[in-house]
Design an enzyme around this catalytic site. Structure first.
Site, PDB file in Angstrom:
ATOM      1  CG  HIS A 184      -2.258  -1.106   1.296  1.00  0.00           C
ATOM      2  ND1 HIS A 184      -1.604  -2.190   1.648  1.00  0.00           N
ATOM      3  CD2 HIS A 184      -3.147  -1.181   0.840  1.00  0.00           C
ATOM      4  CE1 HIS A 184      -2.684  -2.942   1.660  1.00  0.00           C
ATOM      5  NE2 HIS A 184      -3.645  -2.148   0.856  1.00  0.00           N
ATOM      6  CG  ASP A 256      -4.091  -5.828  -4.058  1.00  0.00           C
ATOM      7  OD1 ASP A 256      -5.103  -5.563  -3.894  1.00  0.00           O
ATOM      8  OD2 ASP A 256      -3.013  -6.094  -3.451  1.00  0.00           O
TER       9      ASP A 256
END
Length: 486
Positions: A184, A256
């Site tokens: 992230h 993702d």
């Protein structure tokens, strides 16, 4: 290729997010114009409750036959139970138990819950082999550190979800378990040559493919021996060469979330979308905050890439064909009954107790606040639902003498979560145990670090089911045969 047909093909690659529990008009219009589906996020207010969620997905289906996806692993990463904690143990607990039939049963029930509220694509299970103790993003989300163990349970989880009529998604290809960075925030690196990948990371993905997994999610991580400095999501060598070619996978590949820095920080989400499609992905998970304007920009960038000749139109047609195949499978998929008894039963069997915990009435329970990673989010954890006197402390600020004074004349229970990752937690536990060797230490993360000669309990996860099972194991609660968490 005409503009309307090209825009429809671009739409067919998109899994868009939206705010709130009522689909906005732009989402409904997008579905009418060929957008494949949506991704639901608890942080967006998409999951206020089962009844409301079922109503939301029913409204979406009035306009199309969309894929409705969610990131529901059934363990520490839960969206359906984001306000209470999951009634199912997660992957680490199921791997420690190592009974694939139980893993299959738990995921069949989880799939039944998803199907009841209208979700048909679950971004689970994690097929990562967690070999890095300090992994900040996988940890208890993996079935373990042994490739064969992970493979057994990935195959069982895929079977369970898909028996319930929900498409499973093995992630994060080619494997996020050997990393020490959070994708992230930055691009993690897997320092492994191709033979090591074959022996370790790829074993569970092969098992998922053999089990008929409906989709595979790419990871935003680089493997220098395979992808160079490019994250796997954007790497043709990883997606088309390795996953499609060497492993022979013919199903849907989904990215993702593309808002993650590892994928798009340097190039932007629209360009990351084009490069992911060029690499061989079929579906683009855009992230949680990419709403109407962002979705429009992404679609337009894909269309322009085709017009410029950078992205072959045939690549979009190929992606749309695979997605159509997944939707066709869903129309014929089976169903199952919710079986929450399976969750608590599995959590109880997964608990590992060393020593003999002995508690007097009204013990002091001290829980060490642990930071939550972005994938887990602010999901509640600990003994609070069942034990009225719980003290949650910041280990770096807490005073051992004050805690010992508060525990004077009482049994003491210390509850940590991944203590091996936090020096301050270990220091405070050590200081407290020096004065109170009778204290019980409960680890609700991975049991990597533990002191000697104290009663010790490992739950392999911090779900509501894990907490209930641990509370029973140390005598805080009386177990009730056959009960299920609600």
């Amino acid at each position: 290729m005409s503009d309307p047909s090209l825009e429809r093909l671009a739409n067919a690659t998109l899994l868009a997010p939206f705010p709130g529990a009522v689909p906005p008009r732009w989402i409904l219009e997008g579905l009418e114009r060929g957008m494949t589906g949506v991704t639901l996020f608890a942080i967006n207010g998409n999951v206020p409750g089962a009844g409301e969620l079922a109503g939301l997905t029913g409204e979406l289906r009035r306009y199309a036959d969309p894929l409705i996806s969610i990131d529901e692993e059934g363990g520490d990463v839960t969206r359906l139970a984001h306000d209470t904690g999951s009634p199912y143990p997660g992957s680490a607990a199921l791997g420690a138990l190592d009974d694939p039939a139980v893993t299959r049963r738990v995921h069949r029930s989880l799939g039944a819950e998803l199907r009841e509220v209208g979700v048909n694509l679950d971004f689970a299970p994690s097929a990562d082999v967690n070999t890095a103790d300090d992994n900040p993003i996988i940890g208890t989300r993996a079935f373990g550190s042994d490739p064969e163990t992970v493979a057994r349970h990935v195959a069982a989880a895929v079977a369970g979800l898909q028996e319930a009529g929900v498409a499973a998604c093995a992630k994060h290809f080619p494997g996020h378990g050997a990393t020490s960075q959070d994708s992230h925030l930055e691009i993690p690196t897997v320092d492994a040559d191709l033979p090591l990948l074959e022996r370790r990371e790829l074993v569970p993905f092969r098992a998922a493919i053999e089990a008929g997994v409906a989709s595979v999610m790419t990871g935003h991580l680089r493997v220098p021996a395979l992808t160079g400095d490019t994250p796997a999501t954007l790497s043709h060598a990883a997606v088309t060469g390795l996953l499609r070619g060497a492993l022979g996978y013919t199903g849907v590949v989904v990215t993702d979330a593309l808002d993650m820095r590892a994928a798009s920080d340097a190039i932007g989400i629209p360009e990351a979308s084009v490069r992911a499609l060029l690499a061989g992905s079929d579906l683009l998970c855009l992230g949680s905050k990419e709403f109407e304007d962002s979705v429009r920009a992404i679609r337009e960038h894909i269309v322009e890439a085709v017009r410029q000749g950078r992205l072959p139109g045939e690549r979009l047609e190929e992606a749309a064909s695979r997605v159509d195949g997944l939707k066709a499978w869903l129309t014929k998929a089976g169903s199952a009954e919710v079986d929450r008894v399976a969750g608590l039963a599995a959590a109880r069997r997964a608990v590992r107790v060393t020593g003999t915990p002995s508690l007097a009435p009204k013990p002091l329970v001290v829980e060490f606040q642990a930071p939550s990673n972005i994938a887990v989010g602010p999901v509640p954890w600990g003994f609070g639902p069942w034990v009225p006197d719980v003290l949650r402390v910041d280990a770096d600020q807490a005073d051992a003498r004050e805690l010992l004074e508060r525990a004077h004349g009482r049994s003491l229970v210390l509850v940590v979560r991944d203590a091996h990752r936090y020096a301050g937690h270990r220091d405070l536990v050590t200081a407290l145990l020096a004065a109170r060797p009778d204290a019980v230490l409960v680890e609700m993360g991975l049991p990597v670090w533990r002191p000697e000669a104290v009663p010790y309990v490992a739950t392999y996860g911090a779900t509501r089911a894990n907490a209930r099972a641990a509370a029973e194991a140390i005598g805080l609660l009386e177990p009730v045969t056959g009960d299920a968490l609600t």
